[in-house]
Write a protein that holds these residues in place. Sequence first.
Motif, PDB file in Angstrom:
ATOM      1  N   LEU A 151       2.090  11.404 -15.419  1.00  0.00           N
ATOM      2  CA  LEU A 151       2.043  11.068 -14.003  1.00  0.00           C
ATOM      3  C   LEU A 151       0.683  10.544 -13.559  1.00  0.00           C
ATOM      4  CD1 LEU A 151       3.499  11.101 -11.242  1.00  0.00           C
ATOM      5  CD2 LEU A 151       2.543  13.385 -10.911  1.00  0.00           C
ATOM      6  N   LEU A 152      -0.395  11.130 -14.046  1.00  0.00           N
ATOM      7  CA  LEU A 152      -1.731  10.764 -13.544  1.00  0.00           C
ATOM      8  C   LEU A 152      -2.104   9.297 -13.771  1.00  0.00           C
ATOM      9  CD1 LEU A 152      -3.754  14.014 -14.220  1.00  0.00           C
ATOM     10  CD2 LEU A 152      -2.908  13.113 -12.056  1.00  0.00           C
ATOM     11  N   PRO A 153      -1.846   8.683 -14.940  1.00  0.00           N
ATOM     12  CA  PRO A 153      -2.149   7.241 -15.059  1.00  0.00           C
ATOM     13  C   PRO A 153      -1.338   6.385 -14.079  1.00  0.00           C
ATOM     14  CG  PRO A 153      -1.846   8.198 -17.217  1.00  0.00           C
ATOM     15  CD  PRO A 153      -1.442   9.245 -16.228  1.00  0.00           C
ATOM     16  N   PHE A 154      -0.094   6.767 -13.843  1.00  0.00           N
ATOM     17  CA  PHE A 154       0.722   6.024 -12.880  1.00  0.00           C
ATOM     18  C   PHE A 154       0.144   6.135 -11.476  1.00  0.00           C
ATOM     19  CE2 PHE A 154       4.167   6.170  -9.739  1.00  0.00           C
ATOM     20  CZ  PHE A 154       4.624   4.875  -9.861  1.00  0.00           C
ATOM     21  N   VAL A 155      -0.257   7.331 -11.081  1.00  0.00           N
ATOM     22  CA  VAL A 155      -0.829   7.538  -9.748  1.00  0.00           C
ATOM     23  C   VAL A 155      -2.143   6.776  -9.618  1.00  0.00           C
ATOM     24  CG1 VAL A 155      -1.839   9.271  -8.206  1.00  0.00           C
ATOM     25  CG2 VAL A 155       0.317   9.736  -9.367  1.00  0.00           C
ATOM     26  N   ALA A 156      -2.973   6.810 -10.659  1.00  0.00           N
ATOM     27  CA  ALA A 156      -4.250   6.091 -10.622  1.00  0.00           C
ATOM     28  C   ALA A 156      -4.026   4.580 -10.511  1.00  0.00           C
ATOM     29  CB  ALA A 156      -5.075   6.421 -11.867  1.00  0.00           C
ATOM     30  N   ALA A 157      -3.073   4.050 -11.268  1.00  0.00           N
ATOM     31  CA  ALA A 157      -2.779   2.615 -11.196  1.00  0.00           C
ATOM     32  C   ALA A 157      -2.234   2.233  -9.828  1.00  0.00           C
ATOM     33  CB  ALA A 157      -1.785   2.235 -12.292  1.00  0.00           C
ATOM     34  N   LEU A 158      -1.393   3.070  -9.251  1.00  0.00           N
ATOM     35  CA  LEU A 158      -0.843   2.795  -7.926  1.00  0.00           C
ATOM     36  C   LEU A 158      -1.933   2.820  -6.862  1.00  0.00           C
ATOM     37  CD1 LEU A 158       1.690   2.229  -6.294  1.00  0.00           C
ATOM     38  CD2 LEU A 158       2.011   4.684  -6.077  1.00  0.00           C
ATOM     39  N   GLU A 159      -2.827   3.787  -6.950  1.00  0.00           N
ATOM     40  CA  GLU A 159      -3.937   3.849  -5.997  1.00  0.00           C
ATOM     41  C   GLU A 159      -4.841   2.629  -6.134  1.00  0.00           C
ATOM     42  OE1 GLU A 159      -4.638   5.859  -3.460  1.00  0.00           O
ATOM     43  OE2 GLU A 159      -2.707   6.818  -3.804  1.00  0.00           O
ATOM     44  N   LEU A 160      -5.098   2.210  -7.364  1.00  0.00           N
ATOM     45  CA  LEU A 160      -5.923   1.017  -7.584  1.00  0.00           C
ATOM     46  C   LEU A 160      -5.252  -0.215  -6.988  1.00  0.00           C
ATOM     47  CD1 LEU A 160      -8.444  -0.221  -8.870  1.00  0.00           C
ATOM     48  CD2 LEU A 160      -7.118  -0.481 -10.967  1.00  0.00           C
ATOM     49  N   LEU A 161      -3.939  -0.336  -7.166  1.00  0.00           N
ATOM     50  CA  LEU A 161      -3.205  -1.451  -6.575  1.00  0.00           C
ATOM     51  C   LEU A 161      -3.320  -1.439  -5.055  1.00  0.00           C
ATOM     52  CD1 LEU A 161      -1.161  -3.818  -6.752  1.00  0.00           C
ATOM     53  CD2 LEU A 161       0.622  -2.077  -6.578  1.00  0.00           C
ATOM     54  N   LEU A 162      -3.155  -0.280  -4.436  1.00  0.00           N
ATOM     55  CA  LEU A 162      -3.222  -0.200  -2.976  1.00  0.00           C
ATOM     56  C   LEU A 162      -4.623  -0.529  -2.465  1.00  0.00           C
ATOM     57  CD1 LEU A 162      -1.026   2.948  -2.370  1.00  0.00           C
ATOM     58  CD2 LEU A 162      -0.424   0.563  -1.977  1.00  0.00           C
ATOM     59  N   VAL A 163      -5.647  -0.094  -3.169  1.00  0.00           N
ATOM     60  CA  VAL A 163      -7.021  -0.421  -2.764  1.00  0.00           C
ATOM     61  C   VAL A 163      -7.259  -1.918  -2.890  1.00  0.00           C
ATOM     62  CG1 VAL A 163      -9.435  -0.149  -3.434  1.00  0.00           C
ATOM     63  CG2 VAL A 163      -7.982   1.854  -3.233  1.00  0.00           C
ATOM     64  N   MET A 164      -6.758  -2.528  -3.972  1.00  0.00           N
ATOM     65  CA  MET A 164      -6.946  -3.968  -4.151  1.00  0.00           C
ATOM     66  C   MET A 164      -6.188  -4.756  -3.090  1.00  0.00           C
ATOM     67  SD  MET A 164      -7.006  -4.210  -8.329  1.00  0.00           S
ATOM     68  CE  MET A 164      -5.888  -5.534  -8.317  1.00  0.00           C
ATOM     69  N   LEU A 165      -4.987  -4.299  -2.740  1.00  0.00           N
ATOM     70  CA  LEU A 165      -4.220  -4.992  -1.701  1.00  0.00           C
ATOM     71  C   LEU A 165      -4.890  -4.883  -0.341  1.00  0.00           C
ATOM     72  CD1 LEU A 165      -0.553  -4.109  -2.675  1.00  0.00           C
ATOM     73  CD2 LEU A 165      -1.712  -6.299  -2.919  1.00  0.00           C
ATOM     74  N   ALA A 166      -5.592  -3.784  -0.116  1.00  0.00           N
ATOM     75  CA  ALA A 166      -6.304  -3.614   1.148  1.00  0.00           C
ATOM     76  C   ALA A 166      -7.543  -4.495   1.204  1.00  0.00           C
ATOM     77  CB  ALA A 166      -6.693  -2.146   1.340  1.00  0.00           C
ATOM     78  N   GLY A 167      -7.993  -4.995   0.062  1.00  0.00           N
ATOM     79  CA  GLY A 167      -9.142  -5.883   0.034  1.00  0.00           C
ATOM     80  C   GLY A 167     -10.475  -5.173   0.139  1.00  0.00           C
ATOM     81  N   GLU A 168     -10.486  -3.882  -0.081  1.00  0.00           N
ATOM     82  CA  GLU A 168     -11.725  -3.127   0.063  1.00  0.00           C
ATOM     83  C   GLU A 168     -12.017  -2.356  -1.217  1.00  0.00           C
ATOM     84  OE1 GLU A 168     -11.482  -0.621   3.434  1.00  0.00           O
ATOM     85  OE2 GLU A 168     -10.915  -2.245   4.774  1.00  0.00           O
TER      86      GLU A 168
END
Length: 124
Positions: free
Chosen positions: A95-112
């Motif tokens: 679960l943890l790699p999936f959660v980390a990848a999802l968080e990274l995607l959301l941060v990148m989409l936010a542009g920050e």
Amino acid sequence: MARAYIPIVGVVSQHAPRTSERLQTARTWALDTIRLLLWGNFRGLGIRQYLQFLEPGLYYLQCFGTIALIYATLVTLFFHIHPLISSQAEYWIHLLPFVAALELLLVMLAGEVRRVPAGGCASC
């Protein structure tokens, strides 16, 4: 940049005044999008036009995965039949790699995307 327009033969207006007609129009557009996505000929479309056409079709197809997820959750809650059987450690390892990848995607989409120093972030 020039705007792209895909003419639809036979369409006089794309406005439906009543709610029942709006629902019928939306159903027709969704069904036609899936038909064209599965059996359509996309020659002549640019990459941007193709991607703009592909997005709603894939969005409509996403409903099948959502329904499967809802039913799997309901079966698990009501009948105590679990689709995954693993130890707690194995579950967290996957679960943890999936959660980390999802968080990274959301941060990148936010542009920050902020850079964190190698020693950690004391003032974050």
